[in-house]
Design a protein around this motif. Sequence first.
Motif, PDB file in Angstrom:
ATOM      1  N   SER A   1       3.389   6.140  -6.953  1.00  0.00           N
ATOM      2  CA  SER A   1       2.449   6.989  -7.682  1.00  0.00           C
ATOM      3  C   SER A   1       2.810   8.463  -7.541  1.00  0.00           C
ATOM      4  O   SER A   1       2.794   9.214  -8.531  1.00  0.00           O
ATOM      5  CB  SER A   1       1.036   6.732  -7.166  1.00  0.00           C
ATOM      6  OG  SER A   1       0.119   7.594  -7.774  1.00  0.00           O
ATOM      7  N   LEU A   2       3.142   8.876  -6.330  1.00  0.00           N
ATOM      8  CA  LEU A   2       3.536  10.276  -6.118  1.00  0.00           C
ATOM      9  C   LEU A   2       4.824  10.610  -6.860  1.00  0.00           C
ATOM     10  O   LEU A   2       4.946  11.693  -7.445  1.00  0.00           O
ATOM     11  CB  LEU A   2       3.705  10.558  -4.623  1.00  0.00           C
ATOM     12  CG  LEU A   2       2.414  10.655  -3.820  1.00  0.00           C
ATOM     13  CD1 LEU A   2       2.719  10.671  -2.328  1.00  0.00           C
ATOM     14  CD2 LEU A   2       1.633  11.896  -4.225  1.00  0.00           C
ATOM     15  N   ALA A   3       5.779   9.701  -6.839  1.00  0.00           N
ATOM     16  CA  ALA A   3       7.043   9.948  -7.542  1.00  0.00           C
ATOM     17  C   ALA A   3       6.805  10.069  -9.049  1.00  0.00           C
ATOM     18  O   ALA A   3       7.360  10.969  -9.705  1.00  0.00           O
ATOM     19  CB  ALA A   3       8.035   8.822  -7.248  1.00  0.00           C
ATOM     20  N   GLU A   4       5.985   9.192  -9.602  1.00  0.00           N
ATOM     21  CA  GLU A   4       5.679   9.257 -11.032  1.00  0.00           C
ATOM     22  C   GLU A   4       4.964  10.560 -11.376  1.00  0.00           C
ATOM     23  O   GLU A   4       5.277  11.201 -12.387  1.00  0.00           O
ATOM     24  CB  GLU A   4       4.838   8.050 -11.449  1.00  0.00           C
ATOM     25  CG  GLU A   4       5.612   6.749 -11.447  1.00  0.00           C
ATOM     26  CD  GLU A   4       4.729   5.523 -11.654  1.00  0.00           C
ATOM     27  OE1 GLU A   4       3.495   5.673 -11.841  1.00  0.00           O
ATOM     28  OE2 GLU A   4       5.277   4.412 -11.636  1.00  0.00           O
TER      29      GLU A   4
ATOM     30  N   PHE B   1      -1.153   8.208   7.129  1.00  0.00           N
ATOM     31  CA  PHE B   1      -1.683   6.850   6.977  1.00  0.00           C
ATOM     32  C   PHE B   1      -0.691   5.833   7.549  1.00  0.00           C
ATOM     33  O   PHE B   1      -1.078   4.907   8.262  1.00  0.00           O
ATOM     34  CB  PHE B   1      -1.964   6.551   5.500  1.00  0.00           C
ATOM     35  CG  PHE B   1      -2.343   5.124   5.245  1.00  0.00           C
ATOM     36  CD1 PHE B   1      -3.624   4.674   5.521  1.00  0.00           C
ATOM     37  CD2 PHE B   1      -1.427   4.224   4.716  1.00  0.00           C
ATOM     38  CE1 PHE B   1      -3.982   3.349   5.287  1.00  0.00           C
ATOM     39  CE2 PHE B   1      -1.775   2.914   4.483  1.00  0.00           C
ATOM     40  CZ  PHE B   1      -3.053   2.472   4.769  1.00  0.00           C
ATOM     41  N   THR B   2       0.584   6.027   7.245  1.00  0.00           N
ATOM     42  CA  THR B   2       1.614   5.113   7.737  1.00  0.00           C
ATOM     43  C   THR B   2       1.672   5.135   9.260  1.00  0.00           C
ATOM     44  O   THR B   2       1.768   4.085   9.908  1.00  0.00           O
ATOM     45  CB  THR B   2       2.980   5.483   7.138  1.00  0.00           C
ATOM     46  OG1 THR B   2       2.876   5.439   5.714  1.00  0.00           O
ATOM     47  CG2 THR B   2       4.066   4.531   7.596  1.00  0.00           C
ATOM     48  N   LYS B   3       1.582   6.329   9.853  1.00  0.00           N
ATOM     49  CA  LYS B   3       1.568   6.436  11.316  1.00  0.00           C
ATOM     50  C   LYS B   3       0.346   5.731  11.892  1.00  0.00           C
ATOM     51  O   LYS B   3       0.443   5.006  12.888  1.00  0.00           O
ATOM     52  CB  LYS B   3       1.570   7.901  11.739  1.00  0.00           C
ATOM     53  CG  LYS B   3       2.868   8.613  11.478  1.00  0.00           C
ATOM     54  CD  LYS B   3       2.761  10.086  11.846  1.00  0.00           C
ATOM     55  CE  LYS B   3       4.002  10.843  11.486  1.00  0.00           C
ATOM     56  NZ  LYS B   3       3.881  12.282  11.782  1.00  0.00           N
ATOM     57  N   PHE B   4      -0.801   5.935  11.264  1.00  0.00           N
ATOM     58  CA  PHE B   4      -2.027   5.295  11.732  1.00  0.00           C
ATOM     59  C   PHE B   4      -1.913   3.774  11.649  1.00  0.00           C
ATOM     60  O   PHE B   4      -2.263   3.071  12.595  1.00  0.00           O
ATOM     61  CB  PHE B   4      -3.228   5.786  10.911  1.00  0.00           C
ATOM     62  CG  PHE B   4      -4.489   5.041  11.204  1.00  0.00           C
ATOM     63  CD1 PHE B   4      -5.193   5.270  12.386  1.00  0.00           C
ATOM     64  CD2 PHE B   4      -4.975   4.091  10.319  1.00  0.00           C
ATOM     65  CE1 PHE B   4      -6.358   4.566  12.667  1.00  0.00           C
ATOM     66  CE2 PHE B   4      -6.140   3.389  10.595  1.00  0.00           C
ATOM     67  CZ  PHE B   4      -6.833   3.626  11.772  1.00  0.00           C
TER      68      PHE B   4
ATOM     69  N   GLN C   1      -0.398  13.047   3.639  1.00  0.00           N
ATOM     70  CA  GLN C   1      -1.462  12.096   3.967  1.00  0.00           C
ATOM     71  C   GLN C   1      -0.922  10.673   4.010  1.00  0.00           C
ATOM     72  O   GLN C   1      -1.338   9.870   4.847  1.00  0.00           O
ATOM     73  CB  GLN C   1      -2.606  12.200   2.958  1.00  0.00           C
ATOM     74  CG  GLN C   1      -3.415  13.465   3.122  1.00  0.00           C
ATOM     75  CD  GLN C   1      -4.474  13.607   2.050  1.00  0.00           C
ATOM     76  OE1 GLN C   1      -4.357  13.067   0.962  1.00  0.00           O
ATOM     77  NE2 GLN C   1      -5.527  14.341   2.360  1.00  0.00           N
ATOM     78  N   THR C   2       0.003  10.356   3.126  1.00  0.00           N
ATOM     79  CA  THR C   2       0.629   9.036   3.137  1.00  0.00           C
ATOM     80  C   THR C   2       1.394   8.821   4.437  1.00  0.00           C
ATOM     81  O   THR C   2       1.325   7.748   5.037  1.00  0.00           O
ATOM     82  CB  THR C   2       1.558   8.867   1.916  1.00  0.00           C
ATOM     83  OG1 THR C   2       0.786   9.016   0.725  1.00  0.00           O
ATOM     84  CG2 THR C   2       2.242   7.513   1.916  1.00  0.00           C
ATOM     85  N   LEU C   3       2.095   9.856   4.881  1.00  0.00           N
ATOM     86  CA  LEU C   3       2.805   9.755   6.167  1.00  0.00           C
ATOM     87  C   LEU C   3       1.829   9.536   7.312  1.00  0.00           C
ATOM     88  O   LEU C   3       2.074   8.708   8.201  1.00  0.00           O
ATOM     89  CB  LEU C   3       3.649  10.998   6.413  1.00  0.00           C
ATOM     90  CG  LEU C   3       4.851  11.206   5.509  1.00  0.00           C
ATOM     91  CD1 LEU C   3       5.532  12.536   5.828  1.00  0.00           C
ATOM     92  CD2 LEU C   3       5.830  10.052   5.628  1.00  0.00           C
TER      93      LEU C   3
ATOM     94  N   VAL D   1       0.824  -1.209   0.000  1.00  0.00           N
ATOM     95  CA  VAL D   1       0.000   0.000   0.000  1.00  0.00           C
ATOM     96  C   VAL D   1       0.858   1.258   0.000  1.00  0.00           C
ATOM     97  O   VAL D   1       0.730   2.117  -0.884  1.00  0.00           O
ATOM     98  CB  VAL D   1      -0.973   0.004   1.201  1.00  0.00           C
ATOM     99  CG1 VAL D   1      -1.735   1.301   1.286  1.00  0.00           C
ATOM    100  CG2 VAL D   1      -1.931  -1.169   1.105  1.00  0.00           C
ATOM    101  N   VAL D   2       1.741   1.390   0.966  1.00  0.00           N
ATOM    102  CA  VAL D   2       2.564   2.591   1.066  1.00  0.00           C
ATOM    103  C   VAL D   2       3.519   2.673  -0.124  1.00  0.00           C
ATOM    104  O   VAL D   2       3.699   3.752  -0.705  1.00  0.00           O
ATOM    105  CB  VAL D   2       3.331   2.642   2.402  1.00  0.00           C
ATOM    106  CG1 VAL D   2       4.323   3.793   2.426  1.00  0.00           C
ATOM    107  CG2 VAL D   2       2.351   2.766   3.553  1.00  0.00           C
TER     108      VAL D   2
END
Length: 129
Positions: A44-47, A83-86, A79-81, A37-38
């Motif tokens: 996706s963000l890098a692309e 999500f990862t913390k959550f 938001q990804t960060l 997922v991450v």
Amino acid sequence: MVDFANLNIDNVDELVSALEDELGGVSTKWWNANKSVVAGYLRSLAEATMQTRLALANNQIPAEAADMIMRNQQLAFNQTLQFTKFMTLVLAQQLLDATFKLIGWVIFNKTGVNLAPSLVQPTGTPPAA
């Protein structure tokens, strides 16, 4: 997986070994469910970032549009960060539950006393509310 109903632990070494097995299983299951997922989000963000920079360099989009797109990508990264913390907190809760479930079963199997009815549910016993 640990067979809780037949769990018979007599010393600390056996308890530690059972905990290692159970927590290892919980962690592996969590990792297998979440590892892509991450990585997918970051890929996706890098692309998207590379496409934006390329479009800006080729004068396909104005600088203002590129700036707005990059700000949105920054928000998505944050938001990804989050999500990862959550998800890390979810794992921590699962590990705590697994630990207390195993200890609850050890106590139940040794004494017949169920100190954690929400985690220890012998066959034929309705789940705790």
